[in-house]
Design an enzyme around this catalytic site. Structure first.
Site, PDB file in Angstrom:
ATOM      1  N   ASP A  12     -54.360  -8.061  17.126  1.00 19.49           N
ATOM      2  CA  ASP A  12     -54.094  -9.399  17.320  1.00 19.49           C
ATOM      3  C   ASP A  12     -55.109 -10.266  17.278  1.00 19.49           C
ATOM      4  O   ASP A  12     -56.426  -9.907  17.508  1.00 19.49           O
ATOM      5  CB  ASP A  12     -52.912  -9.521  18.434  1.00 19.49           C
ATOM      6  CG  ASP A  12     -51.945 -10.689  18.215  1.00 19.49           C
ATOM      7  OD1 ASP A  12     -52.138 -11.459  17.274  1.00 19.49           O
ATOM      8  OD2 ASP A  12     -50.951 -10.817  19.227  1.00 19.49           O
ATOM      9  N   ASP A  17     -44.767 -14.939  13.297  1.00 17.71           N
ATOM     10  CA  ASP A  17     -44.172 -14.855  14.686  1.00 17.71           C
ATOM     11  C   ASP A  17     -42.648 -15.361  14.583  1.00 17.71           C
ATOM     12  O   ASP A  17     -42.005 -15.360  15.410  1.00 17.71           O
ATOM     13  CB  ASP A  17     -44.885 -15.685  15.671  1.00 17.71           C
ATOM     14  CG  ASP A  17     -45.710 -14.502  16.534  1.00 17.71           C
ATOM     15  OD1 ASP A  17     -45.949 -13.387  16.112  1.00 17.71           O
ATOM     16  OD2 ASP A  17     -46.528 -15.105  17.284  1.00 17.71           O
TER      17      ASP A  17
HETATM   18  C1  DGJ Z   1     -48.839 -12.886  18.967  1.00 14.37           C
HETATM   19  C2  DGJ Z   1     -48.280 -11.693  18.039  1.00 14.37           C
HETATM   20  O1  DGJ Z   1     -47.792 -12.444  16.714  1.00 14.37           O
HETATM   21  C3  DGJ Z   1     -47.123 -11.499  18.757  1.00 14.37           C
HETATM   22  O2  DGJ Z   1     -46.301 -10.314  17.983  1.00 14.37           O
HETATM   23  C4  DGJ Z   1     -47.330 -10.790  20.015  1.00 14.37           C
HETATM   24  O3  DGJ Z   1     -48.134  -9.675  19.723  1.00 14.37           O
HETATM   25  C5  DGJ Z   1     -48.067 -11.724  20.832  1.00 14.37           C
HETATM   26  N1  DGJ Z   1     -49.203 -12.282  20.205  1.00 14.37           N
HETATM   27  C6  DGJ Z   1     -48.753 -10.859  21.948  1.00 14.37           C
HETATM   28  O4  DGJ Z   1     -49.388 -11.571  22.907  1.00 14.37           O
END
Ligand code: DGJ
Length: 744
Positions: A485, A554
Site C-alpha cells: 500500500d 477503494d
Molecule cells: C488503503 C487500501 O486501498 C485499502 O484497501 C486498505 O488496505 C487500507 N489502505 C488500509 O489502511
C-alpha cells in the site's frame, strides 16, 4: 564638457562593452555536422510502422506512424506537408535549440549557461531479442558532445512499440537535463479525439473525451507517489474523427511505464499536425548529469490499431500479459481480504473464522490487511504504528505463522498487507529516524492520513524498505501474497540525504522504489504482489513490471466499479484488475446493490470478497459459492482472453463486455443494467464481438435457475450472436447476467 568627449568617456567607463568586445574575439568556429546519406529507419510490427526519415543534414524526422507500409524507403524525399526547415516541426526527438521553437522532448542546460542542443544522426542498429526487435537511432550534438540514443522496441505480433531514450553527457563539464521525455511522436490527421483519465480517491480512472484544438493539452502528475490517483499516464487518440469508437477507425494508444511524476503533452501545430511527448515530469527535476554520465528514461509504450479503441486495448493487453505485467496472464487466486470486513478491529479468532467462511465459499486465499503490527505504538487506527513492522502481540499473540498455517490447513493461500514507504509520527521509527522522512529544512512536515513519506532516494531507506518486505516474508513459511500500500502524496518535498542536489529527488525516489522492487523480485520471484496505493494510486506499467495486480479502487461499489473498471480496461488488462464483492450499504458510496450484481461485476476482473462473511445469510453464502465456482471455470478467459467492450457504462443504461479465448472457441459475456429504462423499451441488444461467425456456440447463463435470455442453453452461430440476436432481459436497475459460450 563637449558632448563627443562625454560619450567617449562613457565608453571607456562601461566594462560591459569591453566584455562584449572581448567575447567577440573569442567566438568559437561554427561546427557543421557532416552530411549523411538520406535514409529511412523503419520500426515495424505486423500491422503498423513508425518510419523515421534521416535528412542529409543529419536531422531525423518522424515521417509516419500508422499502417505498415511494405516499402518504407518510399518515404525518402517525402516530407510533404511537414516540410518546414524554418521551424523544424516533426523531429523524431525535438530538442530545444537550432531552428526548433516548439515544446521540446529534450532541453539541456550546459555549463556555460546555454540551452541549445542540435542532434545529428550518427548511425542506427537493429537487434532481435526473442520476439522483440530493437532499433537504436544514435544522435550527437557535435558542439556539446551530448549523445542521445533513441531506442524503439517493436513487438510485432502485438503491434506495440516501446520507446525510451538514453542520454549520455559526452562533454567535459556537467549539464542539467531540464526536459527528458521518453518519446516523441508526430502524427498528421484531420481531427484528433483525445481520450484520457482523470480522477480522485475512490473515483479513479474517470473517462474524458476531448477534441484537440490548437492549444497545448497537458496531462501531468506532480504528486510524487500515488501518481495516478488523479490523472493516469496513458491515453487513446482517435484519428480523423470526433467520435470514440470501440470497433473502427485509427486509434493510437500510449502509456508511460513510470510510477512517479509524469507529463504527457499534445501540441497541435498550425498545420494541423500533432506532436505527442511523454515522459517524466520536469517539475522540480532538473536532472544533473556529470561528464560521462548517462540517464535512461522510462519506456513510453505505443500501439496503433485500425480497429478502434477495442483493437488498441487488445494490443496493449496482449503485450502487457506477455512482456510487461509480472507473471502476466497467470491466474491470480480468488480471495477474502480482511479490510472492509474487520478494519483495524480483529483478534486471531476473528481472522480464523473469516478464513473458515472463505474456504467454505470456495475462495482460495485469505489476505490480512492493515492493523496487524506495532506494539509500543499499536496499529489500532491510522494514527500510529506505521514503520514498526513487528506483530502486535496483544491482538495476535499466536503470531502470523499461526494464521498462515491455519489458512494453509484450510487449503487457502495466505497474504498480508504492508505500507513500507510510510511512517506515522507516532512510531518508534519516526523517533529513531527523522532523517529518513521526506521534508524540506525548516518547514513543517505535513501529514497525510497521519503519516509521513520515507525518503526512498536514500539507499539506507531502500535497505530498510527491502528489509520490511524481507522480514514480513519470514513471519511465516509460505507467505503467498503481499499487498503493498501507499496512502498519501508527497508534499513539501525534499530529501535530507540529497543535500543540495534536491532536483534529483522525484526521479530518484521512483528509481529507489524500483531498485527495491527488483531486489524483492530477485529474492522472491514467486510471491504475488498487489500494487495497492489507496486503490488506483499506482496504476502504471512501471509498477506492473514487479507486481501481479493492482487494487483498482477503494471504491468497491459495483456501480462505481463499472465505469472505473471499464476505463481501466482501455489501457490495462483484466488480469491485473482486482475487484471485490463488499457489503451493502457500500462503505464508500452508501449504495445498495444486489449481491448477484456485485458478483457479476467483480467476476469481470480478479474476483475477491472484502466483507465480514458472518453477516451473509445462508442463501447469500450459497449464491457466493455458486458464483465463485462458476468463475473458476471460466476465469482463464478473464485472465488471458481478448477483451471486447460491448456497451459503455459512460454512455447509456447498459454495460457489457466479453472475453474470448485466442482460438475463439470459448467466451464469457458480462451484461449489466446501470439505469432503469421503461420495460416498454424492450431491453438492450448486445452485439457480441470476436466470435467466429461460422461456428455455433452454446450459450449458458451462469448462476441462475431461470435465465433472463430466451435462447439460454441453445446453440447459435457466431454471426447471429454478433449480428444482433443477443438480447438478454435486464429489466431493472442492477439486473445483471453472465453467459458462457462454448463452440460446439
Ligand atoms: C488503503 C487500501 O486501498 C485499502 O484497501 C486498505 O488496505 C487500507 N489502505 C488500509 O489502511
Amino acid at each position: 564638457m563637449k558632448l563627443p568627449v562625454l560619450a567617449a568617456a562613457l565608453l571607456v567607463a562601461l566594462p560591459l562593452t569591453a566584455q562584449i568586445r572581448k567575447a567577440k574575439t573569442q567566438v568559437p568556429p561554427i561546427v557543421v555536422p557532416p552530411a549523411v546519406e538520406r535514409q529511412v529507419v523503419a520500426v515495424e510490427t505486423d500491422n503498423s510502422a513508425l518510419v523515421l526519415l534521416v535528412e542529409e543534414n543529419g536531422q531525423v524526422f518522424t515521417a509516419h506512424y500508422g499502417p505498415r507500409v511494405e516499402a518504407p524507403e518510399q518515404f525518402i524525399g517525402a516530407r510533404g506537408k511537414g516540410e518546414d526547415y524554418n521551424v523544424c516541426d516533426g523531429l523524431a526527438y525535438p530538442a530545444t535549440g537550432g531552428r526548433f521553437v516548439g515544446e521540446p522532448a529534450l532541453q539541456v542546460k550546459y555549463a556555460d549557461g546555454t540551452h541549445n542542443t542540435e542532434l545529428s544522426f550518427t548511425g542506427t542498429t537493429t537487434t532481435q531479442r526473442g520476439n522483440c526487435i530493437s532499433t537504436e537511432v544514435q544522435l550527437l550534438d557535435y558542439v556539446t558532445q551530448l549523445q542521445v540514443k533513441l531506442v524503439y522496441d517493436a513487438y510485432p505480433r502485438e503491434d506495440v512499440i516501446a520507446q525510451h531514450v538514453e542520454i549520455l553527457n559526452g562533454g567535459k563539464k556537467p549539464v542539467e537535463l531540464l526536459n527528458y521525455a521518453s518519446a516523441a511522436l508526430y502524427v498528421d490527421a484531420d481531427e484528433y479525439l483525445l481520450t484520457h483519465f482523470w480522477g480522485a480517491w475512490a473515483a479513479e480512472m474517470q473517462l474524458e473525451h476531448e477534441r484537440l484544438g490548437h492549444d497545448m493539452k497537458v496531462i501531468e502528475s506532480r504528486r510524487g507517489v500515488q501518481a495516478t490517483q488523479g490523472n493516469n499516464p496513458s491515453f487513446l487518440l482517435s484519428l480523423n474523427t470526433s467520435d470514440f469508437s470501440e470497433t473502427s477507425g485509427e486509434v493510437i494508444a500510449g502509456a508511460l511505464a513510470w510510477s512517479g511524476n509524469f507529463r504527457l503533452s499534445f501540441d497541435r501545430d498550425s498545420g494541423g499536425r500533432l506532436s505527442i511527448l511523454g515522459g517524466i515530469s520536469p517539475f522540480a527535476s532538473a536532472y544533473p548529469l556529470g561528464a560521462g554520465e548517462r540517464f535512461i528514461t522510462p519506456e513510453m509504450i505505443f500501439t496503433w490499431s485500425a480497429n478502434g479503441a477495442g483493437g488498441a486495448s487488445r494490443n496493449l493487453h496482449r503485450w502487457a500479459r506477455q512482456y510487461s505485467v509480472y507473471d502476466g496472464g497467470n491466474v491470480n487466486p480468488t480471495l477474502l481480504n480482511s479490510w472492509e470486513g474487520a478494519y483495524f478491529n480483529f483478534t486471531t479468532e476473528t481472522l480464523l473464522r473469516m478464513m473458515d467462511d472463505a474456504a467454505g465459499m470456495g475462495l482460495e486465499m485469505f489476505v490480512l490487511d492493515d492493523g496487524w503490527f506495532g506494539n509500543k505504538f499499536p496499529r489500532n487506527g491510522d494514527k500510529a504504528g506505521l514503520g514498526d513492522w513487528e506483530v502486535n502481540s496483544a491482538k495476535l499473540p499466536e503470531g502470523i505463522e499461526y494464521l498462515a498455517s491455519y489458512a494453509h490447513s484450510k487449503g487457502l493461500k495466505f497474504g498480508i498487507w504492508i505500507e513500507p514507504e510510510m511512517v506515522n509520527p507516532q512510531s518508534e521509527l519516526a523517533h529513531a529516524h527523522m532523517d529518513w522522512v521526506v521534508q524540506s529544512p525548516g518547514r513543517e512536515v505535513y501529514q497525510g492520513r497521519n503519516q509521513w513519506v520515507l525518503d526512498l532516494s536514500n539507499p539506507a531507506v531502500q535497505d530498510f524498505v527491502f528489509g520490511i518486505f524481507d522480514r514480513t516474508m519470514q513471519l511465516a513459511p509460505g507467505i503467498d501474497y503481499i499487498k503493498w500500500d501507499c496512502n498519501r502524496v508527497i508534499q513539501s518535498f525534499g530529501s535530507p540525504y540529497l543535500g543540495t542536489e534536491q532536483d534529483r529527488f522525484f526521479v530518484e525516489y521512483c528509481q529507489g522504489l524500483y531498485s527495491v522492487m527488483q531486489r524483492i523480485r530477485d529474492k522472491y520471484p514467486r510471491v504475488m504482489i498487489q500494487c495497492c496505493s489507496s486503490g488506483g494510486g499506482r496504476v502504471d506499467y512501471g509498477a506492473l513490471r514487479y507486481c501481479n495486480e493492482i487494487w483498482t479502487s477503494d471504491n468497491t461499489d459495483a456501480l462505481s466499479r463499472a465505469s472505473i473498471q471499464y476505463a481501466t480496461s482501455l489501457i490495462y488488462p483484466a488480469c491485473v484488475m482486482a475487484s471485490h464483492v463488499s457489503a451493502v450499504p457500500n462503505h464508500q458510496t452508501g449504495n445498495v446493490t444486489p449481491l448477484k450484481f456485485r458478483f457479476d461485476m467483480a467476476c469481470s476482473g480478479r474476483l475477491g470478497m472484502e466483507l465480514q462473511p458472518r453477516t451473509l445469510s445462508a442463501d447469500e453464502k450459497a449464491l457466493a459459492q455458486r458464483c465463485i465456482g462458476s468463475y473458476k471455470a471460466y476465469r482463464d478467459l478473464v485472465f488471458s482472453g481478448d477483451l471486447y467492450r460491448l456497451a459503455s457504462p459512460c454512455d447509456g443504461s447498459y454495460y457489457g463486455l466479453m472475453y474470448v479465448s485466442p482460438d475463439r472457441s470459448r467466451a464469457v459475456v458480462f451484461t449489466y443494467c446501470l439505469q432503469y429504462e421503461s420495460r416498454n423499451v424492450g431491453g438492450k441488444v448486445f452485439r457480441l464481438q470476436g466470435l467466429d461467425p461460422a461456428r455455433t456456440y452454446q450459450v449458458v447463463e451462469q448462476n441462475v435457475d431461470r435465465s433472463c435470455w430466451w435462447g439460454n442453453g441453445q446453440t447459435f452461430t457466431g454471426d447471429f450472436l454478433m449480428g444482433g440476436g443477443f438480447n438478454p432481459r435486464l429489466p431493472q436497475l442492477y439486473s445483471s447476467a453472465v453467459f458462457v459460450l462454448e463452440a460446439q
